[in-house]
Scaffold this motif. Structure first.
Motif, short mmCIF file in Angstrom:
data_model
loop_
_atom_site.label_atom_id
_atom_site.label_comp_id
_atom_site.label_asym_id
_atom_site.label_seq_id
_atom_site.Cartn_x
_atom_site.Cartn_y
_atom_site.Cartn_z
N LEU A 167 0.87 -1.18 0.00
CA LEU A 167 0.00 0.00 0.00
C LEU A 167 0.90 1.22 0.00
O LEU A 167 1.75 1.37 0.88
N LYS A 168 0.72 2.10 -1.00
CA LYS A 168 1.62 3.26 -1.14
C LYS A 168 0.80 4.54 -1.25
O LYS A 168 -0.19 4.59 -2.00
N PRO A 169 1.20 5.62 -0.55
CA PRO A 169 0.51 6.90 -0.72
C PRO A 169 0.69 7.40 -2.15
O PRO A 169 1.81 7.40 -2.66
N ILE A 170 -0.40 7.82 -2.79
CA ILE A 170 -0.24 8.23 -4.20
C ILE A 170 0.61 9.49 -4.33
O ILE A 170 1.21 9.73 -5.36
N TYR A 171 0.66 10.31 -3.25
CA TYR A 171 1.50 11.52 -3.28
C TYR A 171 2.82 11.31 -2.56
O TYR A 171 3.54 12.27 -2.30
N GLY A 172 3.14 10.08 -2.21
CA GLY A 172 4.32 9.82 -1.40
C GLY A 172 5.62 9.96 -2.17
O GLY A 172 5.64 9.94 -3.40
N SER A 173 6.70 10.09 -1.42
CA SER A 173 8.04 10.14 -2.02
C SER A 173 9.04 9.64 -0.99
O SER A 173 8.73 9.53 0.21
N GLN A 174 10.22 9.31 -1.46
CA GLN A 174 11.35 8.89 -0.62
C GLN A 174 11.01 7.66 0.23
O GLN A 174 11.56 7.48 1.31
N GLY A 175 10.09 6.84 -0.27
CA GLY A 175 9.77 5.60 0.43
C GLY A 175 9.00 5.78 1.72
O GLY A 175 8.89 4.84 2.52
N ARG A 176 8.43 6.97 1.93
CA ARG A 176 7.70 7.23 3.18
C ARG A 176 6.28 6.65 3.12
O ARG A 176 5.63 6.70 2.09
N GLY A 177 5.81 6.17 4.27
CA GLY A 177 4.40 5.81 4.43
C GLY A 177 3.94 4.59 3.66
O GLY A 177 2.75 4.45 3.39
N ILE A 178 4.86 3.67 3.31
CA ILE A 178 4.49 2.48 2.55
C ILE A 178 4.25 1.31 3.51
O ILE A 178 5.02 1.09 4.45
N PHE A 179 3.17 0.56 3.27
CA PHE A 179 2.88 -0.64 4.04
C PHE A 179 3.19 -1.86 3.19
O PHE A 179 2.87 -1.89 2.00
N CYS A 180 3.80 -2.86 3.82
CA CYS A 180 4.02 -4.16 3.17
C CYS A 180 3.20 -5.20 3.93
O CYS A 180 3.33 -5.34 5.16
N LEU A 181 2.34 -5.92 3.21
CA LEU A 181 1.50 -6.94 3.82
C LEU A 181 1.89 -8.29 3.24
O LEU A 181 1.94 -8.44 2.00
N GLN A 182 2.13 -9.25 4.11
CA GLN A 182 2.67 -10.52 3.63
C GLN A 182 2.04 -11.68 4.41
O GLN A 182 1.94 -11.64 5.64
N HIS A 183 1.62 -12.72 3.66
CA HIS A 183 1.10 -13.91 4.33
C HIS A 183 2.20 -14.58 5.15
O HIS A 183 3.35 -14.70 4.70
N SER A 184 1.85 -15.03 6.35
CA SER A 184 2.79 -15.80 7.17
C SER A 184 2.02 -16.94 7.83
O SER A 184 0.78 -17.01 7.75
N ASP A 185 2.74 -17.83 8.51
CA ASP A 185 2.08 -18.97 9.17
C ASP A 185 1.11 -18.50 10.25
O ASP A 185 0.11 -19.19 10.54
N ASP A 186 1.40 -17.34 10.85
CA ASP A 186 0.57 -16.87 11.96
C ASP A 186 -0.57 -15.96 11.53
O ASP A 186 -1.38 -15.53 12.36
N GLY A 187 -0.59 -15.56 10.27
CA GLY A 187 -1.62 -14.63 9.81
C GLY A 187 -1.05 -13.75 8.71
O GLY A 187 -0.33 -14.22 7.83
N ILE A 188 -1.37 -12.48 8.77
CA ILE A 188 -0.84 -11.53 7.78
C ILE A 188 0.06 -10.53 8.50
O ILE A 188 -0.37 -9.85 9.44
N CYS A 189 1.30 -10.48 8.05
CA CYS A 189 2.30 -9.61 8.67
C CYS A 189 2.22 -8.22 8.03
O CYS A 189 2.23 -8.10 6.80
N LEU A 190 2.13 -7.19 8.85
CA LEU A 190 2.04 -5.81 8.37
C LEU A 190 3.29 -5.05 8.81
O LEU A 190 3.59 -4.95 10.00
#
Length: 358
Positions: free
Chosen positions: A153-176
């Motif tokens: 998830l990335k801010p449409i007005y973002g820059s310099q890698g700020r405010g980005i979320f990475c969501l990833q499936h893991s054995d325990d659920g979804i890692c944010l």
């Protein structure tokens, strides 16, 4: 007697009684001034307010001096504030430029969603575009997480890698994970995850397919190719660097601690010499195609783009994003004693615009 050709850089200026500072592009402006003088251009740096007053800073042997300046034939927009570009002051400046028959390039910031929409209209770029949509809540999130092992998830007005979320499936659920705070949380239900995101998201976002990127020691790598317009819609790559994410980070931006490396050094760690050459050529072709598409699709005139690309574990190149006001920190290959190719490209393109107008 013919009028001397004039070029201005438009940026934020921090003025004190002792000196003027142009932020992150201060030294770059000195390089522009040096090469502009060599090419016979009258060159100065101004802000929107100062330009409307007929003022600017000109480089002399003793440093930057404030003085009255003539209207510019060409203006290179290096404003760093989207808010300022949407202000009445900026609109007044555009109107003044039109009255003076002046031109501006790098017209305004292009946000991530409009860049994606421009690219999506060109089928030959589709193999290099991660699946992307506007973030509209839980149902979009569920659709992307059903389709891909990881999602951004990335801010449409973002820059310099700020405010980005990475969501990833893991054995325990979804890692944010979050690019700015380096915080990590695991959610066992989609409802809990969506609720947590709603509390943290305050700006329009895109949701994007995660990619299994090539890495160095487990650290993701991307490539910044700086592209400049030569004439009409012909573009060339003036510099290229690789950026390696810091340990435990998922973005490689320098502002987030990324490390610069030579493109050839990175590619040779992954490929044979011949294959590395082919991959580098392919990266350049995609960057140039991206620049040409954006320049033809977007409103206004553009002469410079920073195109960010990455390569996945199957060798497939992807377009990560395009920056309309690319950082000059990735363009440090040349010594501070010389003028970088990107500075020369900006001046040369400005002269081309003046010649075409004449």
């Amino acid at each position: 007697m013919s009028k001397q050709r004039t070029m201005a850089v438009l940026t934020e200026i921090n003025e004190t009684s002792e000196r003027a500072a142009f932020g992150s592009i201060h030294h770059f402006c000195e390089e522009l001034a040096a090469y502009a003088r060599k090419r016979g251009l009258f060159f100065y740096v101004s802000s929107p307010a100062l330009y409307l007053e007929g003022g600017g800073y000109q480089w002399t042997e003793s440093g930057w001096g404030k003085r009255d300046v003539p209207p510019a034939d060409v203006v290179y927009n290096r404003l760093h504030s989207r808010k300022l570009e949407r202000s009445p002051l900026f609109a007044e400046l555009l109107a003044r430029l039109a009255e003076e028959n002046g031109m501006m390039f790098n017209h305004r910031f292009l946000h991530k969603w409009e860049v994606h929409c421009h690219f999506e209209r060109h089928e030959y770029l589709h193999p290099h575009l991660p699946k992307t949509a506007l973030w509209s809540g839980q149902h979009t999130l569920e659709a992307f997480l059903d389709a891909f092992p990881s999602v951004f998830l990335k801010p449409i007005y973002g820059s310099q890698g700020r405010g980005i979320f990475c969501l990833q499936h893991s054995d325990d659920g979804i890692c944010l994970r979050h690019s700015t705070s380096a915080s990590t949380a695991v959610y066992r239900s989609m409802d809990a995850l969506a609720s947590a995101l709603r509390q943290q998201i305050r700006t329009p976002m895109i949701i994007q397919q995660g990619l299994e990127l090539r890495t160095l020691d487990g650290r993701p790598v991307d490539f910044r190719l700086l592209c400049h317009r030569a004439r009409h819609n012909d573009w060339r790559v003036t510099s290229a660097v690789a950026r390696v994410a810091p340990p435990d980070q998922f973005v490689a931006n320098l502002a987030r601690g990324g490390e610069l490396m030579a493109v050839n050094d990175v590619l040779r760690k992954w490929y044979t010499r011949a294959d590395a050459f082919q991959q580098k050529q392919l990266l350049k072709e995609i960057a140039l195609e991206s620049a040409a598409v954006l320049a033809s699709e977007a409103e206004g005139l553009y002469g410079e783009f920073g195109v960010d690309l990455a390569i996945d574990i199957h060798g497939q190149p992807w377009i990560i994003e395009v920056n309309t006001k690319p950082s000059k920190q990735t363009d440090m290959a040349a010594s501070y004693q010389s003028v970088r190719p990107s500075a020369k490209a900006i001046i040369d393109y400005s002269l081309t615009l003046m010649e075409e107008k004449e």
